[in-house]
Design an enzyme around this catalytic site. Structure first.
Site, short mmCIF file in Angstrom:
data_model
loop_
_atom_site.label_atom_id
_atom_site.label_comp_id
_atom_site.label_asym_id
_atom_site.label_seq_id
_atom_site.Cartn_x
_atom_site.Cartn_y
_atom_site.Cartn_z
N ASN A 123 -10.13 0.98 0.31
CA ASN A 123 -9.17 0.86 1.38
C ASN A 123 -9.72 1.04 2.98
O ASN A 123 -10.24 2.02 3.11
CB ASN A 123 -7.98 1.54 1.14
CG ASN A 123 -7.16 1.26 -0.16
OD1 ASN A 123 -7.60 0.43 -0.85
ND2 ASN A 123 -6.03 1.97 -0.32
N ASP A 143 0.77 -1.49 0.07
CA ASP A 143 -0.23 0.17 0.15
C ASP A 143 0.79 1.30 0.02
O ASP A 143 1.69 1.35 0.71
CB ASP A 143 -0.76 -0.15 1.30
CG ASP A 143 -2.02 0.97 1.40
OD1 ASP A 143 -2.44 1.50 0.17
OD2 ASP A 143 -2.45 1.30 2.58
N HIS A 144 0.59 2.21 -0.95
CA HIS A 144 1.43 3.23 -0.86
C HIS A 144 2.89 3.23 -1.26
O HIS A 144 3.77 3.81 -0.40
CB HIS A 144 1.23 4.39 0.23
CG HIS A 144 -0.20 5.02 0.26
ND1 HIS A 144 -0.44 5.94 -0.64
CD2 HIS A 144 -1.26 4.57 0.73
CE1 HIS A 144 -1.89 6.32 -0.51
NE2 HIS A 144 -2.29 5.36 0.43
ZN LIG Z 1 -4.26 5.30 1.08
#
Ligand SMILES: [Zn+2]
Length: 275
Positions: A224, A81-82
């Site tokens: 998310n 994530d990211h």
């Molecule tokens: Zn995010």
């Protein structure tokens, strides 16, 4: 079974629902989410913050996630994530992620295009698809936010980079909202029409249910949940009596808390019974 981002989002596209992407932090959060996914027969994405790849925790967490995915009868995607840069993404490949996100949304447009495009090529060499971000989704504590994602720019970004999914800025933020957010549903529909790929909503914790459902109708295919996984887990940790000290027994309630939370979101997103 372990699946890639493209496959799991294609399922959502066909069924017009969204796949819940839950941030996981330890074995117990993985266990809680998998319990809900199996019970609800739902595809899920287990995602891990980029910093855990930078600092090394992901090396220990990855085998737990991979075991959960391989032994599950529902599709499970293991996602970074990211992803902050090339180093984290390379570790994601090495630790067995089946999907990556590169987030260069805080950089200038051309730099975002260049780095994201490069990661798409690296990922393709590993057989994986990429989530990019256009329009920087900040924190609820930020004093000001970027301009919302522009549909025409999204089309250009997707064409130039080859991302399989796009995170967009349409009114959400990371963290716990002080007051409920107001999503720009029309903009989601416009971006979807222009970009023609699955869209991703970050900051899913605390969005009112009816806005989540409207966003899915408009084209969101991955939502998310990070902050609310933490609270579902920690609220139970603080509530367990101190007499229970064997950690496996202590963790029963927190795991159940995460499972109940995840089951609710799976239902809300229309992902139940899809696997
Ligand atoms: Zn995010």
């Amino acid at each position: 079974m372990l699946v890639g981002l493209k496959e799991i989002l294609e399922m959502a596209e066909e069924g017009s629902y969204a796949v819940p992407a839950f941030n996981v932090y330890n074995m117990e959060t993985v266990m809680g989410i998998m319990q809900a996914a199996q019970e609800k027969r739902a595809p899920v994405i287990l995602q891990v913050y980029s910093r855990l790849f930078a600092q090394g925790e992901a090396r220990f967490l990855a085998p737990v996630i991979l075991e959960a995915a391989h032994s599950a009868s529902v599709p499970v995607c293991f996602h970074i994530d990211h992803g902050a840069g090339k180093n984290e993404i390379m570790r994601a490949f090495r630790y067995g992620c089946s999907s990556v996100m590169i987030d260069a949304s805080a950089q200038e447009y051309e730099e975002n295009v260049a780095l994201t495009g490069e990661i798409v090529q690296l990922a393709a060499a590993n057989g994986l698809a990429v989530e990019g971000e256009l329009g920087h989704v900040g924190s609820v504590n930020d004093a000001s936010m970027d301009e919302f994602t522009v549909p025409e720019e999204a089309r250009d970004f997707v064409e130039k980079t080859g991302v399989a999914a796009l995170a967009v800025l349409v009114g959400t933020a990371h963290g716990r909202y002080k007051k409920p957010p107001k999503l720009d549903i029309q903009r989601i529909a416009d971006i979807k029409a222009a970009a023609r790929i699955p869209l991703v909503l970050h900051g899913g914790s605390g969005i009112p249910d009816e806005q989540i459902q409207a966003a899915i109708k408009a084209g969101i295919r991955k939502i998310n949940f990070g902050t609310d996984v933490c609270y579902a887990f920690l609220d139970k940790v603080f509530a367990v009596p101190r007499e229970i000290y064997a950690i496996d027994l202590f963790m029963k309630e927190p795991v159940a808390g995460v499972s109940a939370f995840a089951a609710g979101k799976i239902e809300l997103l229309g992902a139940a019974g899809r696997a």
